[in-house]
Motif scaffolding. Structure first.
Motif, mmCIF file in Angstrom:
data_model
loop_
_atom_site.group_PDB
_atom_site.id
_atom_site.type_symbol
_atom_site.label_atom_id
_atom_site.label_comp_id
_atom_site.label_asym_id
_atom_site.label_seq_id
_atom_site.Cartn_x
_atom_site.Cartn_y
_atom_site.Cartn_z
ATOM 1 N N MET A 1 149.351 77.245 71.219
ATOM 2 C CA MET A 1 150.515 76.832 72.001
ATOM 3 C C MET A 1 150.718 75.345 71.722
ATOM 4 O O MET A 1 149.801 74.559 71.936
ATOM 5 N N PRO A 2 151.896 74.954 71.239
ATOM 6 C CA PRO A 2 152.122 73.538 70.952
ATOM 7 C C PRO A 2 151.978 72.677 72.203
ATOM 8 O O PRO A 2 152.310 73.102 73.305
ATOM 9 N N ALA A 3 151.492 71.483 71.990
ATOM 10 C CA ALA A 3 151.364 70.539 73.102
ATOM 11 C C ALA A 3 152.753 70.115 73.567
ATOM 12 O O ALA A 3 153.669 69.970 72.765
ATOM 13 N N SER A 4 152.895 69.903 74.853
ATOM 14 C CA SER A 4 154.172 69.459 75.412
ATOM 15 C C SER A 4 154.210 67.934 75.548
ATOM 16 O O SER A 4 155.107 67.392 76.164
ATOM 17 N N TYR A 5 153.232 67.279 74.982
ATOM 18 C CA TYR A 5 153.133 65.826 75.025
ATOM 19 C C TYR A 5 152.865 65.316 73.610
ATOM 20 O O TYR A 5 152.558 66.088 72.710
ATOM 21 N N THR A 6 152.934 64.022 73.415
ATOM 22 C CA THR A 6 152.715 63.437 72.093
ATOM 23 C C THR A 6 151.234 63.496 71.750
ATOM 24 O O THR A 6 150.403 62.896 72.426
ATOM 25 N N MET A 7 150.922 64.233 70.675
ATOM 26 C CA MET A 7 149.532 64.438 70.247
ATOM 27 C C MET A 7 149.000 63.299 69.387
ATOM 28 O O MET A 7 147.816 63.022 69.382
ATOM 29 N N LEU A 8 149.901 62.710 68.595
ATOM 30 C CA LEU A 8 149.471 61.739 67.597
ATOM 31 C C LEU A 8 150.590 60.727 67.401
ATOM 32 O O LEU A 8 151.756 61.107 67.247
ATOM 33 N N ASN A 9 150.245 59.451 67.437
ATOM 34 C CA ASN A 9 151.212 58.368 67.271
ATOM 35 C C ASN A 9 150.896 57.597 65.997
ATOM 36 O O ASN A 9 149.738 57.276 65.737
ATOM 37 N N PHE A 10 151.930 57.291 65.233
ATOM 38 C CA PHE A 10 151.770 56.526 64.006
ATOM 39 C C PHE A 10 152.462 55.175 64.170
ATOM 40 O O PHE A 10 153.695 55.110 64.163
ATOM 41 N N PRO A 11 151.702 54.085 64.334
ATOM 42 C CA PRO A 11 152.311 52.762 64.429
ATOM 43 C C PRO A 11 152.930 52.357 63.093
ATOM 44 O O PRO A 11 152.335 52.589 62.034
ATOM 45 N N VAL A 12 154.125 51.790 63.145
ATOM 46 C CA VAL A 12 154.823 51.321 61.942
ATOM 47 C C VAL A 12 155.409 49.941 62.227
ATOM 48 O O VAL A 12 155.676 49.594 63.371
ATOM 49 N N PRO B 1 157.697 50.024 73.197
ATOM 50 C CA PRO B 1 158.096 49.914 71.789
ATOM 51 C C PRO B 1 159.226 50.879 71.454
ATOM 52 O O PRO B 1 159.459 51.851 72.181
ATOM 53 N N LEU B 2 159.905 50.604 70.347
ATOM 54 C CA LEU B 2 160.859 51.568 69.814
ATOM 55 C C LEU B 2 160.044 52.756 69.324
ATOM 56 O O LEU B 2 158.998 52.584 68.690
ATOM 57 N N ILE B 3 160.510 53.971 69.598
ATOM 58 C CA ILE B 3 159.724 55.159 69.282
ATOM 59 C C ILE B 3 160.643 56.312 68.915
ATOM 60 O O ILE B 3 161.767 56.407 69.414
ATOM 61 N N ALA B 4 160.168 57.183 68.030
ATOM 62 C CA ALA B 4 160.903 58.394 67.641
ATOM 63 C C ALA B 4 159.898 59.531 67.523
ATOM 64 O O ALA B 4 158.822 59.362 66.949
ATOM 65 N N TRP B 5 160.255 60.688 68.061
ATOM 66 C CA TRP B 5 159.354 61.832 68.090
ATOM 67 C C TRP B 5 159.797 62.911 67.102
ATOM 68 O O TRP B 5 160.990 63.119 66.882
ATOM 69 N N PHE B 6 158.812 63.624 66.563
ATOM 70 C CA PHE B 6 159.066 64.751 65.672
ATOM 71 C C PHE B 6 157.934 65.759 65.852
ATOM 72 O O PHE B 6 156.946 65.471 66.533
ATOM 73 N N GLU B 7 158.105 66.941 65.276
ATOM 74 C CA GLU B 7 157.101 67.993 65.420
ATOM 75 C C GLU B 7 156.453 68.319 64.087
ATOM 76 O O GLU B 7 157.088 68.221 63.037
ATOM 77 N N ASP B 8 155.188 68.747 64.148
ATOM 78 C CA ASP B 8 154.539 69.291 62.964
ATOM 79 C C ASP B 8 154.954 70.764 62.846
ATOM 80 O O ASP B 8 155.673 71.282 63.719
ATOM 81 N N PRO B 9 154.574 71.472 61.784
ATOM 82 C CA PRO B 9 155.002 72.873 61.627
ATOM 83 C C PRO B 9 154.560 73.795 62.760
ATOM 84 O O PRO B 9 155.155 74.840 62.984
ATOM 85 N N LEU C 1 156.060 54.727 66.116
ATOM 86 C CA LEU C 1 156.465 53.691 67.047
ATOM 87 C C LEU C 1 156.301 52.326 66.400
ATOM 88 O O LEU C 1 155.342 52.081 65.691
ATOM 89 N N GLN C 2 157.312 51.511 66.619
ATOM 90 C CA GLN C 2 157.333 50.182 65.994
ATOM 91 C C GLN C 2 156.394 49.254 66.749
ATOM 92 O O GLN C 2 156.480 49.109 67.961
ATOM 93 N N THR C 3 155.488 48.607 65.992
ATOM 94 C CA THR C 3 154.479 47.768 66.602
ATOM 95 C C THR C 3 154.858 46.298 66.696
ATOM 96 O O THR C 3 154.189 45.534 67.354
ATOM 97 N N GLU C 4 155.919 45.902 65.999
ATOM 98 C CA GLU C 4 156.339 44.509 66.022
ATOM 99 C C GLU C 4 157.814 44.420 66.386
ATOM 100 O O GLU C 4 158.609 45.255 65.939
ATOM 101 N N LYS C 5 158.158 43.429 67.173
ATOM 102 C CA LYS C 5 159.569 43.222 67.483
ATOM 103 C C LYS C 5 160.234 42.591 66.286
ATOM 104 O O LYS C 5 159.692 41.688 65.677
#
Length: 126
Positions: free
Chosen positions: A57-68, A105-113, A121-125
């Motif tokens: 069952m997919p998680a209903s919350y953010t599982m993994l965040n990638f700082p950019v 931070p600025l953030i954008a969400w997406f799903e894995d398969p 999420l952007q780490t610097e202003k």
């Protein structure tokens, strides 16, 4: 008791082959096969285990965040690789590209398969 233990996290997917392709090819992570499971080797020495689960069952919350450093570039790069960003209206609002610009931070969400939610999420202003 666990102060000096190197912990790691894990999560399930419904298809290991699709997960391997997505995390390895689409996201460009170092993915290692481990007897039917996957290990994501994260920059800096972190590891994440991905395992198959028939009744996943997919998680209903953010599982993994990638700082950019630049969310615009990250969203453009992932979109070019076929990633579709999630759109939210409430309680948070994303723009047409899927970026939430309400606060920091600025953030954008997406799903894995498998439907697990991930983010950049952007780490610097800027």
């Amino acid at each position: 008791m666990f102060k000096h233990t190197k912990a790691f996290s894990g999560f399930s997917v419904n298809d290991i082959a699709k997960a391997k392709k997505f995390y390895g090819e689409t996201l460009g992570l170092d993915v290692e096969d481990m007897d039917g499971m996957l290990q994501l080797n994260i920059n800096g020495g972190g590891q994440i285990i991905i395992y198959a689960k028939d009744n996943h069952m997919p998680a209903s919350y953010t599982m993994l965040n990638f700082p950019v450093k630049n969310i615009e570039e990250a969203v453009d790069g992932l979109t070019a690789r076929g990633v579709r960003f999630l759109q939210y209206n409430e309680p948070i609002k994303t723009d047409e590209r899927g970026i939430c610009r309400n606060g920091w931070p600025l953030i954008a969400w997406f799903e894995d398969p498998a439907g697990n939610i991930l983010s950049v999420l952007q780490t610097e202003k800027g």
